[in-house]
Design an enzyme around this catalytic site. Structure first.
Site, mmCIF file in Angstrom:
data_model
loop_
_atom_site.group_PDB
_atom_site.id
_atom_site.type_symbol
_atom_site.label_atom_id
_atom_site.label_comp_id
_atom_site.label_asym_id
_atom_site.label_seq_id
_atom_site.Cartn_x
_atom_site.Cartn_y
_atom_site.Cartn_z
ATOM 1 C CE LYS A 55 -3.788 -2.150 2.321
ATOM 2 N NZ LYS A 55 -4.601 -2.668 3.526
ATOM 3 C CD GLN A 99 -3.614 -4.359 6.643
ATOM 4 O OE1 GLN A 99 -3.697 -3.306 6.058
ATOM 5 N NE2 GLN A 99 -4.110 -5.709 6.422
ATOM 6 C CG ASP A 122 -9.945 -0.334 4.982
ATOM 7 O OD1 ASP A 122 -9.585 -0.754 3.819
ATOM 8 O OD2 ASP A 122 -9.525 -0.661 6.318
#
Ligand code: GUN
Length: 288
Positions: A55, A99, A122
């Site tokens: 990422k 995460q 997200d």
């Protein structure tokens, strides 16, 4: 029958990132704004470390300001929430994520609830989940967004098709089912308690497998010509990565299929960057 068309997520993601890089350059030139993305990694889960590194690399490549904060596996709930709050308040960060999975002493729901919905790259916050479910905008989670892009790449008009999503997670299964419904598919969500999964999958013109079980979906379950999207990333005994679909079998029956790796994975990252770019533009009142 000829083998299925391979849906190259790596190539599609590269072209998405190229478009995004041009948009980022434009945003910088015209408005002096650099989109900022942050990732919070708690602990040392090897798979998470790989994702976070990918990422960060992709973010830098498209011209974002990437930030990464690491906390030890022993971090307390309060320490994680404090890191989230820091990102919420940092004006150079336009989107961020924590995460997953988190160490057991940290409640993921409380952490997600603490994310500012306007910075929720997200799309996991309940405000965004609700907006997406209602078709009222909101941030669409990156993996479902990537799945839809791959499906639309295989076939532009999917209205009226039978779609079967295997897996009912809040992060993938449920939002993907909603997006397919929005595209006027007839949607079935199957899961670990579904009876005769093979028969359900055999009806599907579109299969999205998101269960996390290595090669569970067999080629004999696939309707000839179906579009097969494999969200699974499972490491098997010999260290190889395989999906939730038995690729070598399914490729002989499907019309189009994503490989693992190189299918959904790269698309997730590209879509995460796209989400953050959109959040950045919104934060600054710049129309897209
Ligand atoms: N872990 C595995 N996939 C994801 C994801 O899409 N978002 C976050 N935050 N964690 C993950």
């Amino acid at each position: 029958m000829a083998d299925a068309r391979i849906l190259d997520g790596k190539a599609l993601a590269a072209s998405l990132r190229a478009t995004l890089a041009a948009q980022v350059a434009d945003l910088k030139a015209k408005h002096g704004i650099t989109p900022g993305i942050a990732v919070l990694l708690v602990g040392e889960d090897p798979a998470s470390q790989v994702y976070v590194r990918s990422k960060g690399k992709a973010a830098a490549e498209v011209g974002f300001y990437p930030r990464e904060v690491k906390l030890p596996a022993s971090a307390s709930q309060a320490e994680v929430l404090a890191a989230v709050d820091e990102f919420n308040n940092e004006s150079a960060i336009h989107g961020f994520l924590v995460q997953l999975p988190l160490p057991t002493q940290v409640d993921p729901q409380r952490v997600i609830d603490a994310v500012d919905p306007a910075k929720d790259a997200d799309g996991f916050h309940v405000v965004n989940t609700g907006l997406v479910a209602m078709g009222r905008g909101g941030v669409v989670p990156a993996t479902p967004l990537g799945c839809m892009a791959l499906i639309k790449h295989a076939r532009a008009d999917i209205a009226g098709l039978e779609a079967v999503v295997i897996g009912r997670s809040n992060t993938v299964g449920k939002p993907t089912a909603q997006l397919l419904l929005r595209e006027n598919c007839t949607v079935t969500v199957a899961h670990s308690r579904s009876k005769d999964l093979a028969a359900i999958v055999r009806r599907a013109d579109i299969v999205v497998a998101a269960v996390g079980k290595a090669e569970m979906v067999r080629g004999s379950w696939i309707k000839p010509g179906a579009i097969v999207i494999d969200v699974g990333i499972n490491r098997v005994a010999d260290g190889k990565l395989v999906g939730d679909v038995a690729f070598d079998e399914a490729v002989k029956v499907a019309g189009a299929i994503t490989p693992v790796p190189g299918g959904v994975g790269p698309m997730t990252i590209a879509c995460l960057l796209q989400n953050t770019f959109v959040l950045c533009c919104k934060a600054h009142g710049v129309s897209l």
